[in-house]
Motif scaffolding. Structure first.
Motif, PDB file in Angstrom:
ATOM      1  N   GLU A 207     -22.457 -34.237   9.671  1.00 17.78           N
ATOM      2  CA  GLU A 207     -22.660 -33.485  10.667  1.00 17.78           C
ATOM      3  C   GLU A 207     -24.183 -33.209  10.978  1.00 17.78           C
ATOM      4  OE1 GLU A 207     -21.458 -28.946  12.438  1.00 17.78           O
ATOM      5  OE2 GLU A 207     -20.425 -30.136  10.931  1.00 17.78           O
ATOM      6  N   ALA A 208     -25.062 -33.039  10.132  1.00 19.32           N
ATOM      7  CA  ALA A 208     -26.258 -32.604  10.184  1.00 19.32           C
ATOM      8  C   ALA A 208     -27.246 -34.020  10.472  1.00 19.32           C
ATOM      9  CB  ALA A 208     -26.853 -31.703   9.034  1.00 19.32           C
ATOM     10  N   LEU A 209     -26.850 -34.868  10.074  1.00 15.56           N
ATOM     11  CA  LEU A 209     -27.824 -36.063   9.955  1.00 15.56           C
ATOM     12  C   LEU A 209     -27.388 -37.106  10.909  1.00 15.56           C
ATOM     13  CD1 LEU A 209     -28.292 -36.645   6.094  1.00 15.56           C
ATOM     14  CD2 LEU A 209     -29.975 -35.901   7.683  1.00 15.56           C
ATOM     15  N   CYS A 210     -25.948 -37.384  11.358  1.00 20.46           N
ATOM     16  CA  CYS A 210     -25.509 -38.592  12.035  1.00 20.46           C
ATOM     17  C   CYS A 210     -25.376 -38.275  13.237  1.00 20.46           C
ATOM     18  CB  CYS A 210     -24.140 -39.008  11.383  1.00 20.46           C
ATOM     19  SG  CYS A 210     -24.316 -39.480   9.593  1.00 20.46           S
ATOM     20  N   ASN A 211     -26.014 -39.242  14.260  1.00 20.14           N
ATOM     21  CA  ASN A 211     -26.015 -39.310  15.506  1.00 20.14           C
ATOM     22  C   ASN A 211     -24.485 -39.545  15.891  1.00 20.14           C
ATOM     23  OD1 ASN A 211     -28.881 -40.820  15.123  1.00 20.14           O
ATOM     24  ND2 ASN A 211     -28.915 -38.897  16.067  1.00 20.14           N
ATOM     25  N   LEU A 231     -17.094 -32.776  17.717  1.00 25.61           N
ATOM     26  CA  LEU A 231     -16.949 -31.548  17.161  1.00 25.61           C
ATOM     27  C   LEU A 231     -16.443 -30.653  18.755  1.00 25.61           C
ATOM     28  CD1 LEU A 231     -20.322 -30.885  15.588  1.00 25.61           C
ATOM     29  CD2 LEU A 231     -18.292 -30.805  14.573  1.00 25.61           C
ATOM     30  N   ARG A 232     -16.858 -31.244  20.133  1.00 26.11           N
ATOM     31  CA  ARG A 232     -16.263 -30.620  21.005  1.00 26.11           C
ATOM     32  C   ARG A 232     -14.957 -30.870  21.192  1.00 26.11           C
ATOM     33  NH1 ARG A 232     -19.657 -33.127  24.274  1.00 26.11           N
ATOM     34  NH2 ARG A 232     -21.260 -31.308  24.068  1.00 26.11           N
ATOM     35  N   ALA A 233     -14.287 -31.708  20.622  1.00 30.04           N
ATOM     36  CA  ALA A 233     -12.832 -31.954  20.713  1.00 30.04           C
ATOM     37  C   ALA A 233     -11.990 -31.183  19.790  1.00 30.04           C
ATOM     38  CB  ALA A 233     -12.506 -33.520  20.581  1.00 30.04           C
ATOM     39  N   ALA A 234     -12.740 -30.745  18.663  1.00 29.39           N
ATOM     40  CA  ALA A 234     -12.040 -29.726  17.861  1.00 29.39           C
ATOM     41  C   ALA A 234     -11.705 -28.290  18.460  1.00 29.39           C
ATOM     42  CB  ALA A 234     -12.909 -29.638  16.560  1.00 29.39           C
ATOM     43  N   ALA A 235     -10.887 -27.571  17.562  1.00 33.47           N
ATOM     44  CA  ALA A 235     -10.590 -26.247  17.963  1.00 33.47           C
ATOM     45  C   ALA A 235     -11.921 -25.491  18.004  1.00 33.47           C
ATOM     46  CB  ALA A 235      -9.569 -25.642  17.057  1.00 33.47           C
ATOM     47  N   SER A 236     -12.082 -24.707  19.022  1.00 36.05           N
ATOM     48  CA  SER A 236     -13.459 -24.092  19.480  1.00 36.05           C
ATOM     49  C   SER A 236     -13.863 -23.067  18.458  1.00 36.05           C
ATOM     50  CB  SER A 236     -13.564 -23.364  20.654  1.00 36.05           C
ATOM     51  OG  SER A 236     -12.331 -22.319  20.644  1.00 36.05           O
ATOM     52  N   ASN A 237     -12.788 -22.470  17.447  1.00 36.81           N
ATOM     53  CA  ASN A 237     -13.076 -21.283  16.501  1.00 36.81           C
ATOM     54  C   ASN A 237     -12.132 -21.667  15.086  1.00 36.81           C
ATOM     55  OD1 ASN A 237     -15.084 -19.615  17.845  1.00 36.81           O
ATOM     56  ND2 ASN A 237     -13.367 -19.744  19.271  1.00 36.81           N
ATOM     57  N   GLN A 263      -8.507 -20.902   5.611  1.00 41.07           N
ATOM     58  CA  GLN A 263      -9.118 -21.047   7.170  1.00 41.07           C
ATOM     59  C   GLN A 263      -8.033 -21.755   8.082  1.00 41.07           C
ATOM     60  OE1 GLN A 263     -13.388 -22.660   6.929  1.00 41.07           O
ATOM     61  NE2 GLN A 263     -12.940 -23.089   4.763  1.00 41.07           N
ATOM     62  N   LEU A 264      -8.132 -21.113   9.135  1.00 39.79           N
ATOM     63  CA  LEU A 264      -7.063 -21.558  10.098  1.00 39.79           C
ATOM     64  C   LEU A 264      -7.598 -21.926  11.475  1.00 39.79           C
ATOM     65  CD1 LEU A 264      -4.401 -18.879   9.051  1.00 39.79           C
ATOM     66  CD2 LEU A 264      -3.884 -21.366   9.258  1.00 39.79           C
ATOM     67  N   PRO A 265      -7.104 -23.009  12.166  1.00 42.63           N
ATOM     68  CA  PRO A 265      -7.889 -23.242  13.458  1.00 42.63           C
ATOM     69  C   PRO A 265      -7.242 -22.044  14.803  1.00 42.63           C
ATOM     70  CG  PRO A 265      -5.875 -24.712  13.070  1.00 42.63           C
ATOM     71  CD  PRO A 265      -6.175 -23.843  11.769  1.00 42.63           C
ATOM     72  N   ALA A 266      -8.106 -21.780  15.412  1.00 39.69           N
ATOM     73  CA  ALA A 266      -7.748 -20.860  16.416  1.00 39.69           C
ATOM     74  C   ALA A 266      -8.431 -21.034  17.578  1.00 39.69           C
ATOM     75  CB  ALA A 266      -8.112 -19.149  15.823  1.00 39.69           C
ATOM     76  N   HIS A 267      -7.973 -21.292  18.795  1.00 43.69           N
ATOM     77  CA  HIS A 267      -8.591 -21.820  19.952  1.00 43.69           C
ATOM     78  C   HIS A 267      -9.295 -20.534  20.657  1.00 43.69           C
ATOM     79  CE1 HIS A 267      -6.158 -25.271  19.022  1.00 43.69           C
ATOM     80  NE2 HIS A 267      -7.116 -25.878  19.702  1.00 43.69           N
ATOM     81  N   ASN A 268      -8.567 -19.142  20.654  1.00 45.55           N
ATOM     82  CA  ASN A 268      -8.741 -18.180  21.519  1.00 45.55           C
ATOM     83  C   ASN A 268      -8.262 -16.811  20.970  1.00 45.55           C
ATOM     84  OD1 ASN A 268      -5.732 -17.888  21.975  1.00 45.55           O
ATOM     85  ND2 ASN A 268      -6.059 -19.390  23.428  1.00 45.55           N
ATOM     86  N   ALA A 269      -8.621 -15.905  21.464  1.00 49.14           N
ATOM     87  CA  ALA A 269      -8.352 -14.571  20.880  1.00 49.14           C
ATOM     88  C   ALA A 269      -7.047 -14.035  20.651  1.00 49.14           C
ATOM     89  CB  ALA A 269      -8.901 -13.485  21.735  1.00 49.14           C
ATOM     90  N   GLU A 290     -13.457 -13.461   9.313  1.00 57.25           N
ATOM     91  CA  GLU A 290     -14.523 -13.807  10.130  1.00 57.25           C
ATOM     92  C   GLU A 290     -14.034 -14.832  10.891  1.00 57.25           C
ATOM     93  OE1 GLU A 290     -17.730 -14.591   7.394  1.00 57.25           O
ATOM     94  OE2 GLU A 290     -17.077 -16.642   7.164  1.00 57.25           O
ATOM     95  N   MET A 291     -15.139 -15.087  11.984  1.00 59.96           N
ATOM     96  CA  MET A 291     -14.522 -16.364  12.782  1.00 59.96           C
ATOM     97  C   MET A 291     -15.907 -17.050  12.742  1.00 59.96           C
ATOM     98  SD  MET A 291     -11.680 -15.844  14.333  1.00 59.96           S
ATOM     99  CE  MET A 291     -11.772 -17.027  15.371  1.00 59.96           C
ATOM    100  N   ARG A 292     -15.661 -18.558  12.907  1.00 60.73           N
ATOM    101  CA  ARG A 292     -16.827 -19.434  12.647  1.00 60.73           C
ATOM    102  C   ARG A 292     -16.382 -20.645  13.762  1.00 60.73           C
ATOM    103  NH1 ARG A 292     -15.617 -24.169  10.493  1.00 60.73           N
ATOM    104  NH2 ARG A 292     -14.016 -24.177   8.824  1.00 60.73           N
ATOM    105  N   LYS A 293     -17.455 -21.290  14.197  1.00 57.75           N
ATOM    106  CA  LYS A 293     -17.236 -22.576  15.030  1.00 57.75           C
ATOM    107  C   LYS A 293     -16.567 -23.466  14.097  1.00 57.75           C
ATOM    108  CE  LYS A 293     -18.880 -21.086  18.816  1.00 57.75           C
ATOM    109  NZ  LYS A 293     -17.932 -21.192  20.435  1.00 57.75           N
ATOM    110  N   ALA A 294     -16.059 -24.419  14.636  1.00 55.86           N
ATOM    111  CA  ALA A 294     -15.211 -25.526  13.934  1.00 55.86           C
ATOM    112  C   ALA A 294     -16.388 -26.476  13.582  1.00 55.86           C
ATOM    113  CB  ALA A 294     -14.195 -26.407  14.903  1.00 55.86           C
ATOM    114  N   ASP A 295     -16.095 -27.018  12.449  1.00 58.19           N
ATOM    115  CA  ASP A 295     -17.176 -28.154  11.892  1.00 58.19           C
ATOM    116  C   ASP A 295     -16.642 -29.362  11.780  1.00 58.19           C
ATOM    117  OD1 ASP A 295     -15.642 -27.963   9.664  1.00 58.19           O
ATOM    118  OD2 ASP A 295     -17.152 -26.697   8.617  1.00 58.19           O
ATOM    119  N   LEU A 296     -17.385 -30.404  11.289  1.00 62.21           N
ATOM    120  CA  LEU A 296     -16.860 -31.780  11.244  1.00 62.21           C
ATOM    121  C   LEU A 296     -15.725 -31.957  10.249  1.00 62.21           C
ATOM    122  CD1 LEU A 296     -17.424 -34.656  12.282  1.00 62.21           C
ATOM    123  CD2 LEU A 296     -18.991 -35.037  10.192  1.00 62.21           C
ATOM    124  N   GLU A 297     -15.612 -31.002   9.074  1.00 65.72           N
ATOM    125  CA  GLU A 297     -14.695 -31.103   8.292  1.00 65.72           C
ATOM    126  C   GLU A 297     -13.491 -30.782   8.927  1.00 65.72           C
ATOM    127  OE1 GLU A 297     -13.550 -29.385   3.550  1.00 65.72           O
ATOM    128  OE2 GLU A 297     -15.731 -29.168   4.472  1.00 65.72           O
TER     129      GLU A 297
END
Length: 315
Positions: A207-211, A231-237, A263-269, A290-297
């Protein structure tokens, strides 16, 4: 012209006698793999064990022949123009392979000789310094730790200044210092114009290195896009918390669990509220919510959990 081009690459391993008796024609490790890597890209090739990543790299390096399809490096076919294609490649393999009869500097000089390069000491010195091997230059390869041997493999792959660098799990089982040293140096080479193809199970590195990233599943490309688009296509949170209890079945199927961490995907509040309500109804005590942004994993797990594709070749 692409730096590397895979066109309809298929690799089939013949079935054993017992498998043929059971009606199987063999194992298809790669199935019509097609994509290009442009010059100067830092490209990630991801997939679970057995997805076909190392098979694809073996074909690229000329160590294995495809059953069909073609692979080109800077326009040179890896089978028909193998000598020219090989000169364009620097491959760092997964396995620790070394000659126990030579020291580090001698190993690099010999590797230079394989490509007809003489008087290469200036570049060898730069490699030794950049990879933290300067104080080990006169040490016998047998005396080095696993991490130091890994650094030498990287130096051997780069000693002939290839325009395409292939890193097959280069940081597997190595310490943090080596990872930082390696990525700093490889990122520098990439900025100077080198093309990099990386396979790794450390998705935060990709995620950090690859274009751009391709994901393989059972020999097929199931995703190919810019990292930012994946990443944009993943769940936002993602909702993250710790608990000691077992999740209810409705949540367990979509959860990513590591020890006590869930960790569970959550699109909105609204989805966050529903998830926490389901956890409370199950009688689970939670902490560190806590909430975090979705990552490549998260993207990787979602894609790999999709519909399975057949491994066996139809008869």
């Amino acid at each position: 012209m692409p730096a590397v081009s895979f066109q309809s690459v298929t690799k089939t391993y013949p079935a054993s006698r017992q498998q043929r008796a059971q009606g199987s024609a063999g194992l298809r490790a790669l199935d019509q793999v097609t994509f290009d890597i442009e010059e100067g890209e830092f490209f990630g090739l991801l997939g679970p064990n057995g997805a076909g990543k190392t098979t694809l790299i073996s074909i690229l390096a000329g160590l294995s022949r495809p059953s069909s399809g073609s692979v080109r490096v800077h326009g040179f076919d890896v089978q028909a123009d193998f000598a020219q294609a090989r000169r364009k490649l620097g491959v760092v393999p997964q396995e620790l392979v070394f000659d126990p009869f030579f020291n580090v500097r001698e190993s690099l000089r010999i590797q230079s000789g394989y490509f007809g390069i003489r008087n290469n000491d200036a570049w060898i010195d730069e490699l030794l310094q950049s990879l933290g091997l300067a104080d080990k230059a006169e040490a016998n390869m047998r005396q080095l730790s696993g991490g130091m041997k890994r650094r030498v493999l990287v130096a051997q792959a780069l000693v002939h200044k290839p325009p395409v660098i292939v890193l097959d799990e280069p940081t597997a089982g190595v310490d943090v210092e080596l990872r930082q040293t390696l990525w700093h140096f490889v990122a520098k080479l990439n900025k100077q114009g080198s093309t990099v193809l990386l396979t790794t199970h450390y998705l935060e590195e990709a995620e950090a290195l690859c274009n751009r990233i391709a994901m393989l599943k059972q020999g097929r490309v199931i995703a190919l896009d810019r990292t930012s688009e994946l990443l944009r296509a993943a769940a936002s949170n993602v909702l993250r918390f710790k608990t000691d209890g077992a999740l209810p079945a409705a949540l367990a199927g979509q959860a990513r669990v590591t020890g006590r961490i869930v960790q569970l995907p959550a699109h909105n509040a609204h989805e966050v509220e529903q998830l926490l309500a389901a956890v409370r109804q199950a009688g689970l005590a939670v902490e560190d919510v806590e909430m975090r942004k979705a990552d490549l994993e998260d993207v990787f797990i979602d894609l790999m959990a999709g519909e399975q594709t057949p491994l066996e070749v139809a008869r």
